[in-house]
Design an enzyme around this catalytic site. Structure first.
Site, PDB file in Angstrom:
ATOM      1  N   LEU A 419      36.142  45.084  33.439  1.00 35.37           N
ATOM      2  CA  LEU A 419      36.129  46.381  32.757  1.00 35.37           C
ATOM      3  C   LEU A 419      34.686  46.772  32.384  1.00 35.37           C
ATOM      4  O   LEU A 419      33.894  45.931  31.966  1.00 35.37           O
ATOM      5  CB  LEU A 419      36.993  46.337  31.516  1.00 35.37           C
ATOM      6  CG  LEU A 419      38.495  46.069  31.730  1.00 35.37           C
ATOM      7  CD1 LEU A 419      39.241  46.159  30.408  1.00 35.37           C
ATOM      8  CD2 LEU A 419      39.098  47.024  32.742  1.00 35.37           C
ATOM      9  N   GLY A 460      39.337  37.509  28.592  1.00 34.53           N
ATOM     10  CA  GLY A 460      38.502  38.626  28.102  1.00 34.53           C
ATOM     11  C   GLY A 460      38.913  39.911  28.789  1.00 34.53           C
ATOM     12  O   GLY A 460      40.084  40.285  28.802  1.00 34.53           O
ATOM     13  N   ASP A 461      37.897  40.604  29.380  1.00 35.73           N
ATOM     14  CA  ASP A 461      38.199  41.848  30.107  1.00 35.73           C
ATOM     15  C   ASP A 461      38.078  41.635  31.608  1.00 35.73           C
ATOM     16  O   ASP A 461      37.831  42.577  32.350  1.00 35.73           O
ATOM     17  CB  ASP A 461      37.266  42.968  29.641  1.00 35.73           C
ATOM     18  CG  ASP A 461      35.787  42.618  29.861  1.00 35.73           C
ATOM     19  OD1 ASP A 461      35.522  41.436  30.202  1.00 35.73           O
ATOM     20  OD2 ASP A 461      34.937  43.506  29.719  1.00 35.73           O
ATOM     21  N   GLU A 462      38.292  40.384  32.085  1.00 35.13           N
ATOM     22  CA  GLU A 462      38.225  40.059  33.501  1.00 35.13           C
ATOM     23  C   GLU A 462      39.640  39.923  34.073  1.00 35.13           C
ATOM     24  O   GLU A 462      40.503  39.251  33.507  1.00 35.13           O
ATOM     25  CB  GLU A 462      37.472  38.747  33.725  1.00 35.13           C
ATOM     26  CG  GLU A 462      36.002  38.809  33.330  1.00 35.13           C
ATOM     27  CD  GLU A 462      35.303  37.492  33.603  1.00 35.13           C
ATOM     28  OE1 GLU A 462      35.962  36.579  34.193  1.00 35.13           O
ATOM     29  OE2 GLU A 462      34.126  37.346  33.240  1.00 35.13           O
TER      30      GLU A 462
END
Length: 551
Positions: A419, A460-462
């Site tokens: 993201l 996380g945002d992965e």
């Protein structure tokens, strides 16, 4: 070839039959053993009694004849003078009264026959004969013997060799002077008549034979094949040594074992006997015929009972196998995946009902455990925030897909998604807003892929995704169009508590096996393509191996 299994019903029936037959055989063996012992003792005792009866009859008969001769000598001694004519008449009368006397004669002191029954040997000199020589000093009883001269003179209707027993005694006057010798030849027929009369009383005793054996072990009476032969048997030796009676099992000439009762002729009163041994013999197999027949009947009854009890066992086993068959069928259905199916309780034995209840409890417990394990597995492989698969699931899926595909298998396309602009949202609006953004992105990503594709949150945002191509299809899917759709979907505004935010995403793409033989290298190249997209300005997709990835 697979060995055929024996069913429970057959096993129960065979077990019942085996048990009954086994018990019958054991009982038959024990019965035969005990019966043989009892029969051996009973038959042996009875044979000893028979031998004793015959020995006693022979002794008493000889004692009676010797007593009669003694009485006759006393009558002759009282006469004043011996008149040959009157003496012959007296002897003829005596012979008529006692038919066992074949010949009787009275000699003078020198051994010349003065008078004889039927006039036989009258006037002959018998001074050298045992009947005269042995009787001058006292009564003489001679053993069985042939008398050739006498046999020629006496009638012999049977034509068989004539045998005699001698009884003779001296005759003295009042002053003790020898007047002569009174001698008698007893026909051996009286012995045979005695044996026949006893055998007549024992009619029904199969193959029972009686034998009379002389002191020198010569057979005097018995079957024709044994008469005159030497019977050197243990029974004879025992009888002669102990001068008594008894029985034993011994093997006779010819090799046939037999029960033998024996008795020794000890004489009666002043008659001391001639040392005869009487044997009563019965073959062992004949004596034990009753025990053998009982054994066969017991075994036959056992076989019949085995058939009956095996049939009953077959019927009884049906009550066991019917509910067990129902339990087995239910278990097979549960094994095939019908976890909601229950084990039936079909009645029958208490233990079977308990088994069905226990199996139902076990299946219920296993079902609960399976549900719990499934739930735990879901938790272990699911990202709790987005409900997407987590990194652990993603890595195991890739490994399995690679192994499953192998050389020439289905090609895989990897997408690494990160993201853009998420950290400022998280820092400015807080973690709750950041979690809301991640949840919305997870839903949007899931909507972009096909049912057989996998998209996961790595942390996380992965995010990451894998696309499975068709087996044998070397053409790459239109992954760039998919990447564009993903970027457009993620870029749409996201509602968070009290605000609306926007985030973007960068995507790195690599293919297996086109971009590498092993999975690790292909994923590494997808990661490199992702960072290339970040360097190129973010919010875009880069395919590894293109000019954009190289730059």
């Amino acid at each position: 070839m697979e060995r055929r299994q024996v069913g429970l019903r057959a096993m129960v029936a065979l077990t019942c039959a085996a048990l009954v037959i086994g018990v019958s055989v054991i009982l038959a063996a024990l019965t035969e053993f005990r019966s043989r012992q009892r029969l051996e003792d009973e038959v042996g005792r009875s044979l000893a009694e028979i031998a004793g009866q015959l020995a006693d009859k022979l002794d008493r008969s000889m004692w009676a004849r010797s007593s009669e001769v003694g009485v006759l000598t006393q009558l002759i001694a009282r006469r004043e003078a011996v008149n040959p004519a009157e003496m012959r008449r007296l002897l003829d009368e005596f012979q008529a009264a006692f038919p066992t006397v074949s010949w009787m004669g009275f000699t003078d002191p020198k051994g010349r026959v003065l008078a004889a029954t039927g006039g036989v040997l009258q006037g002959e000199d018998i001074s050298r004969r045992p009947v005269y020589l042995n009787a001058r000093d006292g009564m003489f009883i001679g053993d069985v013997h042939d008398a050739v001269l006498l046999a020629k003179l006496l009638p012999n209707p049977s034509g068989e060799a004539m045998k005699f027993v001698d009884i003779s005694a001296p005759v003295h006057d009042a002053d003790g002077r020898l007047l002569g010798v009174l001698g008698a030849h007893l026909s051996w027929e009286w012995m045979q008549d005695t044996e026949r009369s006893l055998m007549e009383a024992l009619r029904g005793r199969e193959e029972l034979t009686l034998h009379v054996v002389a002191a020198d072990k010569t057979a005097l009476v018995g079957p024709k094949a044994t008469i005159g032969s030497r019977l050197d048997l243990e029974s004879v030796r025992r009888a002669q040594a102990g001068r008594g009676s008894g029985w034993l099992v011994e093997t006779w000439p010819g090799g046939r074992p037999a029960l033998t009762g024996y008795a020794f002729g000890k004489g009666v009163k002043d008659y001391k006997g001639l040392g005869w041994t009487v044997l009563a013999r019965q073959p062992l197999d004949v004596a034990f015929a009753a025990a053998d027949a009982q054994t066969r009947e017991t075994v036959a009854a056992g076989v019949v009972m085995a058939l009956v009890f095996s049939a009953l066992g077959w019927v009884a086993a049906r009550r066991i196998t019917r509910p067990l068959r129902g339990i087995t069928e239910a278990a097979e259905r549960i094994r095939d995946g019908e976890w909601s199916h229950r084990i039936p309780t079909l009645g029958g034995a208490r233990e079977i009902r308990s088994l069905a209840a226990a199996l139902n409890d076990l299946v219920e417990s296993l079902t609960d455990q399976r549900t719990a394990l499934t739930r735990m597995e879901d938790i272990a492989y699911q990202d709790r925030l987005t409900t997407l698969p987590n990194r652990r699931f993603f890595e195991q899926y890739l490994e399995a897909a690679t192994v499953r595909g192998g050389a020439g298998g289905s090609p895989l396309t990897f997408l690494y998604i990160d993201l853009d602009g998420f950290k400022p949202v998280n820092d400015r609006l807080g973690h709750d807003a950041g979690d809301a953004v991640l949840r919305q992105v997870g839903v949007r990503l899931a909507a972009c892929f096909r049912g057989d594709d996998v998209v996961a949150r790595l942390g996380g945002d992965e995010f990451a995704a894998v696309l499975v191509g068709a087996a044998g299809d070397s053409a790459a899917p239109d992954v760039e169009a998919l990447a564009a759709r993903i970027i457009a979907t993620v870029n749409e505004p996201i509602a968070v508590p009290g605000d609306r935010v926007r985030v973007g995403c960068s995507i790195g793409i690599a293919r297996w096996p086109a971009d590498g033989k092993d999975l690790a290298s292909v994923m590494r190249r997808a990661d490199e393509a992702l960072y290339a997209a970040k360097r190129a300005g973010k919010n875009r997709a880069v395919v590894w191996g293109t000019d954009a990835a190289a730059g």
